[in-house]
Design an enzyme around this catalytic site. Structure first.
Site: not given
Length: 307
Positions: A206, A164, A136
């Site tokens: 996401i 991400k 992330y």
């Protein structure tokens, strides 16, 4: 299952009663609705899930409940934002035993590490589990950019399989493909650049607002992948005021209030967060009300996208 990580993944909220205890019944109902509405996977205990506000025991119980509820129907990725590598290793080992499908791993965000420290954190956690890991990368919120040279080192860890990407700079997506080809699965992590990110090659999204309008999120993603740009732009323009709610410091409260307005959850949060009041609350209510009033007819917009 990491090769199946694609499509729309809500970062789900953690539902609480007014006294702050976890409302598992509400979470179960929310999950069933999201799966019925066609989402492709979920992130549990991310930022929207108020990860840092739960105890270690609560996190494990919540993961167990989520895995049981989902029962293999979609991938379940667990957010990991522990304050040290040792705590993160304990967490991912527990998550692996519980049966999650992967980990979305953050740096240790309380201490802003150097590149070397952040890399060591990721390497130690990755080597402590067989679970596939999503990096992330959110320098806007966490002050650490896991840049291309760092990703080149992390590419040597076979179970670090995805990223991400939340730099807000869509150029990073092209740079990742240019440098690494298909080595990583790339997810967009910023709601208000979702369309641009998919058009540049992101194969997943996401999202926080997907909790509120999942069917529209799935339709937008499919239209973009199909190259149906006129329809995608029309839907995106309707969505944009909502998506902007995911980019403010009170994003958790905004999303949970929106969930409550549309009947998909409750706005209850844990301290230090407080529910919205005053002008900020009125703004969220107005944005959601306008979206509901002008909600697009997905079947008319694109029968294919709604399937």
């Amino acid at each position: 299952m990491h090769h199946k990580w694609q499509g729309v993944y809500p970062a789900i909220s953690t539902q609480f009663y007014e006294d702050g205890s976890i409302n598992y019944q509400a979470n179960r109902r929310m999950l069933e609705q999201l799966i019925e509405d066609g989402i492709n996977g979920i992130i549990v205990l991310g930022t929207v899930g108020e990860n840092a506000s739960l105890t270690s025991a609560e996190k494990r119980e919540f993961l167990q409940h989520t895995v049981r509820t989902v029962n293999g129907r979609i991938p379940v990725l667990a957010g990991c934002t522990e304050h040290s590598a040792g705590e993160a290793i304990d967490y991912v080992k527990a998550a692996e035993q519980i049966g999650v499908d992967g980990i979305m791993l953050l740096p240790a965000v309380v201490y802003r590490g150097t590149d070397r420290e952040v890399l060591t954190h990721y390497q130690l956690v990755a080597r402590a589990t067989k679970l596939p890991i999503m990096v992330y990368n959110n320098p806007v919120s966490y002050g650490v950019d896991i840049h291309l040279d760092m990703m080149a080192i992390l590419a040597e860890e076979p179970n670090i399989v995805a990223i991400k990407e939340s730099t807000t700079d869509t150029r990073r997506i092209s740079e990742l493909y240019q440098r690494f080809g298909q080595r990583f699965v790339i997810f967009c992590g910023v709601d208000d650049i979702a369309l641009e990110s998919v058009l540049l090659g992101a194969t997943g999204w996401i999202s926080g607002l997907t909790n509120v309008f999942p069917r529209e999120s799935v339709a937008l993603f499919r239209l973009a992948q199909q190259g149906r740009l006129a329809e995608a732009r029309e839907l995106y323009r309707w969505f944009m005021p909502l998506l902007r709610l995911d980019t403010v410091p009170t994003l958790v409260q905004c999303i949970k209030l929106a969930e409550q307005i549309v009947g998909r959850g409750h706005e209850n949060v844990r301290l230090p967060r407080l529910t919205l009041v005053g002008e900020e609350r009125r703004y969220v209510e107005q944005v959601v009300a306008a979206a509901l009033t002008n909600r697009p007819d997905l079947q008319a917009l694109s029968t294919t996208a709604a399937e």
